[in-house]
Design an enzyme around this catalytic site. Sequence first.
Site, PDB file in Angstrom:
ATOM      1  N   GLY A  69       0.817  -1.210   0.000  1.00 27.08           N
ATOM      2  CA  GLY A  69       0.000   0.000   0.000  1.00 27.08           C
ATOM      3  C   GLY A  69       0.845   1.253   0.000  1.00 27.08           C
ATOM      4  O   GLY A  69       2.047   1.215   0.284  1.00 27.08           O
ATOM      5  N   ASP A  70       0.193   2.359  -0.316  1.00 23.33           N
ATOM      6  CA  ASP A  70       0.844   3.662  -0.245  1.00 23.33           C
ATOM      7  C   ASP A  70      -0.237   4.699   0.031  1.00 23.33           C
ATOM      8  O   ASP A  70      -1.361   4.582  -0.474  1.00 23.33           O
ATOM      9  CB  ASP A  70       1.575   4.000  -1.540  1.00 23.33           C
ATOM     10  CG  ASP A  70       2.513   5.176  -1.345  1.00 23.33           C
ATOM     11  OD1 ASP A  70       3.588   4.980  -0.742  1.00 23.33           O
ATOM     12  OD2 ASP A  70       2.166   6.297  -1.767  1.00 23.33           O
ATOM     13  N   THR A  71       0.099   5.689   0.838  1.00 24.52           N
ATOM     14  CA  THR A  71      -0.887   6.683   1.263  1.00 24.52           C
ATOM     15  C   THR A  71      -0.305   8.088   1.167  1.00 24.52           C
ATOM     16  O   THR A  71       0.851   8.308   1.539  1.00 24.52           O
ATOM     17  CB  THR A  71      -1.325   6.408   2.722  1.00 24.52           C
ATOM     18  OG1 THR A  71      -1.831   5.076   2.812  1.00 24.52           O
ATOM     19  CG2 THR A  71      -2.398   7.381   3.177  1.00 24.52           C
ATOM     20  N   GLY A 106      -3.669   3.778  -1.620  1.00 24.80           N
ATOM     21  CA  GLY A 106      -3.626   2.729  -2.630  1.00 24.80           C
ATOM     22  C   GLY A 106      -3.375   1.384  -1.979  1.00 24.80           C
ATOM     23  O   GLY A 106      -2.687   1.286  -0.960  1.00 24.80           O
TER      24      GLY A 106
END
Length: 198
Positions: A69-71, A106
């Site tokens: 994930g990525d934020t 994401g």
Amino acid sequence: MNVPVVLASASPRRAEVLAMLGISCTVAPAGVEERRGPEESPRRYVERLSREKAVAAKHADPGTLTVAGDTVVVFGGRVLEKPADPVDAAAMLATLSGKAHTVYSGLALTRGKRTRSRVALARVVFHDLGPDLIERYVETGEPLDKAGAYGIQGCGSALVKEIEGDYFTVVGLSVAAFVTLLPELGLEYRPGDGVVER
């Protein structure tokens, strides 16, 4: 039988979300450069990075599920990632004080040759933050490794006035997106068992 899970992230928050669901995982952060393209939208950016991390950390066993994930936090068209230092963190918090911002998170899942991804959004409104509160919060060290310079699951929860959307999107791993993507890989989440074959 539950499916083995690899978390392609060093984020303890993502590991905590999986643990909350009863999913044990092996942590194997992916060495992917986090740099947004000049014309890349926040949505495209977090989805691309999530997919790149999931593929980079993909386990050799085709039955293993890799989660990445990525934020980022977006305010006024500006993407706020992790602050460079305490001064940068304080500036970010002062900018967000009393205003609404959007969190883009994401999520990508890879199993064998298949990768599926999704982007979740949440709108967060901060209380008015005085300089003293900002200074004290930055001194805790909590903001320094978090997008937008705050952690909603920690002391930073006191900064938040309201949320529209999934709380776990703000934490960094949308449970709703995770559960929705699993069937696309022939899997499902079963409380008490974790991730299993459908």
